[in-house]
Design a protein around this motif. Structure first.
Motif, PDB file in Angstrom:
ATOM      1  N   SER A  22       0.836  -1.197   0.000  1.00  0.00           N
ATOM      2  CA  SER A  22       0.000   0.000   0.000  1.00  0.00           C
ATOM      3  C   SER A  22       0.872   1.249   0.000  1.00  0.00           C
ATOM      4  O   SER A  22       2.088   1.179   0.160  1.00  0.00           O
ATOM      5  CB  SER A  22      -0.927   0.001   1.218  1.00  0.00           C
ATOM      6  OG  SER A  22      -0.165   0.021   2.426  1.00  0.00           O
ATOM      7  N   ILE A  23       0.224   2.399  -0.169  1.00  0.00           N
ATOM      8  CA  ILE A  23       0.881   3.699  -0.059  1.00  0.00           C
ATOM      9  C   ILE A  23       0.437   4.337   1.244  1.00  0.00           C
ATOM     10  O   ILE A  23      -0.761   4.371   1.555  1.00  0.00           O
ATOM     11  CB  ILE A  23       0.509   4.619  -1.241  1.00  0.00           C
ATOM     12  CG1 ILE A  23       0.945   3.995  -2.562  1.00  0.00           C
ATOM     13  CG2 ILE A  23       1.144   5.997  -1.066  1.00  0.00           C
ATOM     14  CD1 ILE A  23       2.432   3.857  -2.728  1.00  0.00           C
ATOM     15  N   VAL A  24       1.393   4.825   2.050  1.00  0.00           N
ATOM     16  CA  VAL A  24       1.076   5.460   3.332  1.00  0.00           C
ATOM     17  C   VAL A  24       1.731   6.830   3.396  1.00  0.00           C
ATOM     18  O   VAL A  24       2.682   7.121   2.667  1.00  0.00           O
ATOM     19  CB  VAL A  24       1.535   4.598   4.521  1.00  0.00           C
ATOM     20  CG1 VAL A  24       0.783   3.264   4.548  1.00  0.00           C
ATOM     21  CG2 VAL A  24       3.034   4.350   4.463  1.00  0.00           C
ATOM     22  N   ASP A  25       1.202   7.681   4.274  1.00  0.00           N
ATOM     23  CA  ASP A  25       1.684   9.063   4.367  1.00  0.00           C
ATOM     24  C   ASP A  25       2.905   9.218   5.266  1.00  0.00           C
ATOM     25  O   ASP A  25       3.589  10.247   5.208  1.00  0.00           O
ATOM     26  CB  ASP A  25       0.568   9.970   4.884  1.00  0.00           C
ATOM     27  CG  ASP A  25      -0.575  10.102   3.884  1.00  0.00           C
ATOM     28  OD1 ASP A  25      -0.306  10.025   2.671  1.00  0.00           O
ATOM     29  OD2 ASP A  25      -1.735  10.253   4.320  1.00  0.00           O
ATOM     30  N   SER A  26       3.177   8.224   6.107  1.00  0.00           N
ATOM     31  CA  SER A  26       4.299   8.359   7.039  1.00  0.00           C
ATOM     32  C   SER A  26       4.841   6.991   7.393  1.00  0.00           C
ATOM     33  O   SER A  26       4.214   5.962   7.122  1.00  0.00           O
ATOM     34  CB  SER A  26       3.864   9.098   8.313  1.00  0.00           C
ATOM     35  OG  SER A  26       2.846   8.365   8.981  1.00  0.00           O
ATOM     36  N   ALA A  27       6.015   6.991   8.019  1.00  0.00           N
ATOM     37  CA  ALA A  27       6.657   5.761   8.475  1.00  0.00           C
ATOM     38  C   ALA A  27       7.122   5.963   9.915  1.00  0.00           C
ATOM     39  O   ALA A  27       7.384   7.098  10.342  1.00  0.00           O
ATOM     40  CB  ALA A  27       7.844   5.411   7.581  1.00  0.00           C
ATOM     41  N   PRO A  28       7.244   4.885  10.702  1.00  0.00           N
ATOM     42  CA  PRO A  28       7.750   5.033  12.060  1.00  0.00           C
ATOM     43  C   PRO A  28       9.207   5.488  12.065  1.00  0.00           C
ATOM     44  O   PRO A  28       9.955   5.254  11.097  1.00  0.00           O
ATOM     45  CB  PRO A  28       7.598   3.632  12.646  1.00  0.00           C
ATOM     46  CG  PRO A  28       7.585   2.706  11.467  1.00  0.00           C
ATOM     47  CD  PRO A  28       6.925   3.475  10.371  1.00  0.00           C
ATOM     48  N   ALA A  29       9.606   6.146  13.127  1.00  0.00           N
ATOM     49  CA  ALA A  29      10.987   6.608  13.258  1.00  0.00           C
ATOM     50  C   ALA A  29      11.890   5.399  13.511  1.00  0.00           C
ATOM     51  O   ALA A  29      11.617   4.594  14.380  1.00  0.00           O
ATOM     52  CB  ALA A  29      11.109   7.639  14.374  1.00  0.00           C
TER      53      ALA A  29
END
Length: 337
Positions: A322-329
């Motif tokens: 999928s496409i997501v707006d953010s990722a975990p640090a």
């Protein structure tokens, strides 16, 4: 003429046959498929997580219908051949927007390996006959700008479920998961590179080995096939495999289409199952091996979303893309330059 159009012409001028003959053909074909899917009666351990090794080049020949001793016209609702499936997937992947992230977004690819297990040794000289399921999950966040941090999330790395004798679950978890993790659960890899070494010299590898080759890989199917045959892998890198789901899904759309079309050039592939938007194709491993890998294709998006083998179907990988707006640090474990 497009490959899909050529395949569809096969058998177009065949005479019609009786419904009874068609039903006989279907039953014969179903028996062949069922025989090929029978699991082997032996225990298997989960392969080490490497992200490589499931592969082989795909191909398929168009088949109209099969009956004992003769070839007849296709049934009214035939099972698609591998050539048809791969040609359709090539067309779809050129138009999908599934893997086109906007600046600041990420492609999220999460893969879970599931392996049914039987038996474990709680003490030396003893073995308990118990069944359970071992699963391992890795999630990769690939930025729109591939030169930025790739985030590898192994928070849910391993789990034990479906224990037939619940009283042993704690001991099984202690045995299977006791190794612990030397790395943080979430790691940031600059540009997707992994820092490794042999104690004397530092080396850099990549979370997606094929991605560094995308620019070199021809988009013409026959040229790509020839390029793969002639390619000599660099030290520390595996040879490129068209059936590696992460490498495949991260490729540009035109290259994904070329890879599907290249798979269709070689004989040996066959369709295992079709379930709605998802079609699974069995693929010969190549060379002298008789190992048959399988890949599951999302025919709506032209992506690979699963992998296993006919020889060991109980061990399988399922992917969510999928496409997501953010990722975990993530934690940086290496220099960024």
């Amino acid at each position: 003429m497009q490959l899909l159009e050529r395949v569809r012409e096969i058998g177009a001028d065949e005479a019609q046959v009786a419904e009874e003959s068609i039903q006989n053909a279907r039953r014969a074909l179903n028996r062949e498929i069922a025989g090929g899917l029978a699991p082997r009666a032996r225990r298997r351990r989960l392969r080490a997580w490497t992200g490589i090794g499931i592969g082989g080049l795909v191909a398929g020949a168009a088949v109209t219908a099969i009956v004992v001793g003769s070839v007849v016209a296709p049934p009214s609702t035939p099972i698609a051949s591998a050539a048809v499936v791969l040609a359709e997937a090539a067309e779809v992947t050129l138009t999908t927007e599934a893997l086109t992230p906007a600046p600041g977004q990420y492609i999220r690819i999460s893969e879970t390996w599931t392996q049914p297990m039987r038996g474990f040794v709680p003490e030396e000289g003893t073995e308990i006959d118990v069944t359970y399921t071992l699963s391992r999950t890795r999630t990769l966040y690939v930025p729109a700008d591939r030169s930025e941090d790739w985030i590898e999330d192994s928070t849910d790395a391993e789990k034990i479920t479906d224990v037939s004798e619940p009283q042993w679950k704690g001991r099984i978890e202690e045995q299977e998961l006791s190794g612990g993790r030397m790395l943080p659960d979430i790691v940031a890899h600059p540009g997707g590179r992994i820092m490794g070494g042999d104690g004397w010299e530092t080396h850099y590898y990549h979370l997606s080995p094929m991605s560094r080759l995308y620019g070199q890989m021809p988009r013409d199917p026959q040229a790509l096939l020839d390029w793969l045959a002639a390619y000599e892998p660099d030290s520390g890198y595996p040879p490129p495999r068209l059936t590696e789901p992460i490498d495949f899904n991260l490729a540009p759309a035109d290259l994904r289409a070329a890879m599907f079309q290249t798979m269709a050039l070689l004989p040996g592939a066959r369709v295992v199952s079709q379930d709605g938007d998802f079609t699974t194709v069995a693929i010969p491993d190549g060379g002298e091996s008789n190992w048959m890998e399988t890949v599951t294709i999302d025919m709506r998006r032209g992506l690979m979303v699963g992998r296993s083998s006919l020889d060991s179907p109980e061990s399988r990988g399922s992917l969510d893309v999928s496409i997501v707006d953010s990722a975990p640090a993530g934690v940086h474990l290496q220099p960024e330059n």
